[in-house]
Design an enzyme around this catalytic site. Sequence first.
Site, PDB file in Angstrom:
ATOM      1  CB  THR A  14     -12.617  10.044 -35.874  1.00  0.00           C
ATOM      2  OG1 THR A  14     -12.336   8.648 -35.986  1.00  0.00           O
ATOM      3  CG2 THR A  14     -14.073  10.233 -35.506  1.00  0.00           C
ATOM      4  CE  LYS A  67     -13.208   5.537 -36.504  1.00  0.00           C
ATOM      5  NZ  LYS A  67     -12.600   4.208 -36.332  1.00  0.00           N
ATOM      6  N   GLY A 107     -11.763   3.446 -22.224  1.00  0.00           N
ATOM      7  CA  GLY A 107     -10.637   4.324 -22.522  1.00  0.00           C
ATOM      8  C   GLY A 107     -10.297   4.362 -23.990  1.00  0.00           C
ATOM      9  CB  CYS A 119     -12.094   5.130 -30.530  1.00  0.00           C
ATOM     10  SG  CYS A 119     -10.660   4.932 -31.601  1.00  0.00           S
TER      11      CYS A 119
END
Length: 480
Positions: free
Chosen positions: A148, A235, A286, A289
């Site tokens: 990412t 994403k 958490g 991501c």
Amino acid sequence: MSRERPGLYGSDRSPDEQTRALRAGEVPVAVYGLGKMGLPLAAVYARATGNVTGVDISEDVVRGVNDGECHVAKEPGLPELVAEQAERGALRATTDGVAAAEGAAIHVIIVPTPLTDDREPDLAAFEAVLDSISRGLAPGDLVVVECTVPPGTSKDLVVPYLADRSGLSAGEFGVAFCPERTSSGRALRDITESHPKIVGGVDAESTRVAALVYGELTANEVIPVRDATTAEAVKLFEGVYRDVNIALANELARLRDDLGIDVTEAIDAANTQPYCDIHAPGPGVGGHCIPWYPYFITSRVAAETPLLLTAREVNDSMPTFTADKLRDELAAAGRDIEGATVAVLGVTYRPGVAETRATPAAGVIDRLNELGATVLAVDPMLSDEVVASFGAAPVSLADLPTRAIDAAVVVTPHEEFDDIDWTAFDDLVVVDGRGTLGDIGHRVYEIGGGPRDESSADADSETVAEVAVEADSSHGGPGR
């Protein structure tokens, strides 16, 4: 560079000939990053192409992969696949990224891209990989970014960085963003079949080659989008959707006592309407991501993003809310949290995953310590040293019944916790952050569900647990 390699970008061979070359191992692949997502990806590439070099900074990881060993735990099928591909010579590993780049025609980047303390994307590891690739890049090569990154990174950073340092012009090599869409515990399935694969290149040829390559890796659909920046946004949009949705669920859960209803039951019922898909509330969000992705967007735009930031504030507040709820429940039982011994069950951010980045347990433990509690923590996935680093005394699951605890907080419901004998404890107060407890014979408050008295627990808990499991696998997803 004058070296000739069978790169696919700009190739004059037919698509069928390119596919045959890829399958035959004539198009060498380098995968940079052999972590919990990188190793499964490298193994899948090896199975499909027969010619993969994995790159990692850890000598132990490299040594293990070369010996056919898998360092990633609880990933079904991965140990067998790594062993199989290493044995047949299709998968090998090295710490020398430049040497790997010199021998590859496809370069796949899947390294961590965390946040700095200032909530800015930290691309240091990413740029280190780019430096290695630039020193081995040749005409016809394709660089694939799976990790990412902020929108615009492929176009504004990767292409000029590689062109400047390799001596090639931008049109001599391809760059595509093809986002990783996998969850721990099901990585192989996700890579090869669960979800469509998104591909977007900095030019049409990059997109074409990326689609051809990933068509060999997945049995699912390959979806080309307009460009690499669009793919990068895909994403991030997946993550911020979930962050905002979970924040809604958490805000509703905080209204439970004022409304006097079981919010989780109301959410479950509301979701039977096809246009409603509220996620599950919990003690926080958490992982590497969901909590980070909003900042990958906000760091690159001038416009205000109040919804994204408010969602972050709500979700970041849940660990404190959870600890404070335990304080209130203890007070309602005529006890004081100051001096109480509290067991925190689960320190990792997600069940079955040895990952603690941005874990809600950290905030829960910190707040309990602020309130004067003596905090113990149990996590079968982590070493005592790691658990202790969060400010709690580590306790094994086997030793927990020997401790005189007054209360417990379920933060991360590892499957090992199903075997806890709750009858071994006297008169506990428990806050269930994930709605996974049944009738345990103690005073239980469920985040969103409210008090679970013993008479209603059997009727309610099975449905709630099923909802929680479903939320983790498809609603809340891997970042919860």
